[in-house]
Design an enzyme around this catalytic site. Structure first.
Site, PDB file in Angstrom:
ATOM      1  N   ASP A  35       8.774 -14.761  -4.829  1.00  0.00           N
ATOM      2  CA  ASP A  35       7.722 -15.741  -4.526  1.00  0.00           C
ATOM      3  C   ASP A  35       7.656 -16.772  -5.659  1.00  0.00           C
ATOM      4  OD1 ASP A  35       5.017 -15.579  -2.488  1.00  0.00           O
ATOM      5  OD2 ASP A  35       4.910 -16.915  -4.237  1.00  0.00           O
ATOM      6  N   ILE A  36       7.464 -18.026  -5.269  1.00  0.00           N
ATOM      7  CA  ILE A  36       7.428 -19.115  -6.247  1.00  0.00           C
ATOM      8  C   ILE A  36       6.155 -19.045  -7.106  1.00  0.00           C
ATOM      9  CG2 ILE A  36       6.262 -20.902  -4.882  1.00  0.00           C
ATOM     10  CD1 ILE A  36       8.614 -22.781  -5.671  1.00  0.00           C
ATOM     11  N   ASN A  97       0.385 -11.225   5.884  1.00  0.00           N
ATOM     12  CA  ASN A  97      -0.692 -12.093   6.354  1.00  0.00           C
ATOM     13  C   ASN A  97      -0.295 -12.655   7.706  1.00  0.00           C
ATOM     14  OD1 ASN A  97      -2.166 -11.789   3.925  1.00  0.00           O
ATOM     15  ND2 ASN A  97      -0.919 -13.350   2.935  1.00  0.00           N
ATOM     16  N   VAL A 106       2.717 -19.772   5.756  1.00  0.00           N
ATOM     17  CA  VAL A 106       4.054 -20.169   6.227  1.00  0.00           C
ATOM     18  C   VAL A 106       4.334 -19.485   7.570  1.00  0.00           C
ATOM     19  CG1 VAL A 106       6.517 -20.186   5.693  1.00  0.00           C
ATOM     20  CG2 VAL A 106       4.837 -20.414   3.831  1.00  0.00           C
ATOM     21  N   HIS A 110       6.826 -12.908   7.359  1.00  0.00           N
ATOM     22  CA  HIS A 110       7.244 -12.439   6.036  1.00  0.00           C
ATOM     23  C   HIS A 110       6.330 -11.332   5.565  1.00  0.00           C
ATOM     24  CE1 HIS A 110       4.423 -15.799   5.478  1.00  0.00           C
ATOM     25  NE2 HIS A 110       3.982 -15.159   4.407  1.00  0.00           N
ATOM     26  N   HIS A 112       5.065  -9.550   1.962  1.00  0.00           N
ATOM     27  CA  HIS A 112       5.012  -9.618   0.501  1.00  0.00           C
ATOM     28  C   HIS A 112       5.176  -8.202  -0.037  1.00  0.00           C
ATOM     29  CE1 HIS A 112       2.802 -13.643   0.359  1.00  0.00           C
ATOM     30  NE2 HIS A 112       2.573 -13.279   1.622  1.00  0.00           N
TER      31      HIS A 112
HETATM   32  P1  5GP Z   1       1.439 -16.512   3.124  1.00  0.00           P
HETATM   33  O1  5GP Z   1       0.201 -17.132   2.562  1.00  0.00           O
HETATM   34  O2  5GP Z   1       2.010 -17.324   4.268  1.00  0.00           O
HETATM   35  O3  5GP Z   1       1.313 -15.055   3.432  1.00  0.00           O
HETATM   36  O4  5GP Z   1       2.508 -16.540   1.941  1.00  0.00           O
HETATM   37  C1  5GP Z   1       3.358 -17.612   1.682  1.00  0.00           C
HETATM   38  C2  5GP Z   1       3.957 -17.366   0.311  1.00  0.00           C
HETATM   39  O5  5GP Z   1       5.082 -18.209   0.167  1.00  0.00           O
HETATM   40  C3  5GP Z   1       3.016 -17.686  -0.866  1.00  0.00           C
HETATM   41  O6  5GP Z   1       2.857 -16.522  -1.672  1.00  0.00           O
HETATM   42  C4  5GP Z   1       3.731 -18.819  -1.600  1.00  0.00           C
HETATM   43  O7  5GP Z   1       3.600 -18.727  -3.012  1.00  0.00           O
HETATM   44  C5  5GP Z   1       5.169 -18.648  -1.152  1.00  0.00           C
HETATM   45  N1  5GP Z   1       5.936 -19.882  -1.118  1.00  0.00           N
HETATM   46  C6  5GP Z   1       5.556 -21.051  -0.546  1.00  0.00           C
HETATM   47  N2  5GP Z   1       6.523 -21.974  -0.675  1.00  0.00           N
HETATM   48  C7  5GP Z   1       7.545 -21.360  -1.322  1.00  0.00           C
HETATM   49  C8  5GP Z   1       8.840 -21.804  -1.737  1.00  0.00           C
HETATM   50  O8  5GP Z   1       9.250 -22.940  -1.545  1.00  0.00           O
HETATM   51  N3  5GP Z   1       9.615 -20.888  -2.382  1.00  0.00           N
HETATM   52  C9  5GP Z   1       9.206 -19.611  -2.608  1.00  0.00           C
HETATM   53  N4  5GP Z   1      10.051 -18.794  -3.248  1.00  0.00           N
HETATM   54  N5  5GP Z   1       7.989 -19.164  -2.225  1.00  0.00           N
HETATM   55  C10 5GP Z   1       7.177 -20.029  -1.599  1.00  0.00           C
END
Ligand code: 5GP
Length: 128
Positions: A35-36, A97, A106, A110, A112
């Protein structure tokens, strides 16, 4: 139920190699990367290579081999990151999520994988 997949989402672009990532693992149907914005020392995102919007869509539409491969990849990520107890680690958390109430940002399914330290409670305590 329809699940419209947006192939311009950020994880689709990572899968196509249009955006760089720090890869953790790849298998036939699954890809994993760090994760970024890590929320803990270990924070890896595991995604199917197929176009699935969320956990519900994946469970409904993915093939059995994709689901088996994904499940095993999640466990492998945890072992290779050293957080699985079988790998001498101290445990971890898996979060998927899903949708607006689940605060999914996103729209590509996915999971985590988070660990490497003692995590906080799963959810903040409710008031009252
Ligand atoms: P969500 O909120 O959809 O469950 O999680 C999306 C995750 O994607 C977040 O933890 C966010 O930090 C990560 N994320 C968003 N954009 C990028 C990216 O461009 N690269 C990486 N490695 N992680 C990302």
């Amino acid at each position: 139920m329809s699940h419209d997949y947006d192939d311009q989402n950020i994880f689709a672009r990572i899968l196509r190699g249009e955006i760089p990532c720090n890869k953790a693992l790849e298998s036939e149907h699954t890809f994993a990367f760090h994760d970024i914005q890590p929320q803990a020392p270990v924070h890896v995102l595991v995604i199917p290579k197929g176009p699935y919007v969320n956990a519900d869509h994946f469970a409904e539409a993915a093939s059995d081999p994709e689901i088996a491969d994904f499940t095993r990849a999640v466990a492998r990520v945890a072992r290779e990151a050293g957080v699985a107890e079988a790998a001498g680690g101290n445990g971890y958390r898996i979060i998927a999520n899903t949708g607006p109430d689940g605060r999914q940002d996103v729209p590509h399914f996915h999971v985590h994988v988070i660990g490497g330290e003692r995590l906080g409670r799963m959810l903040p305590q409710r008031e009252g």
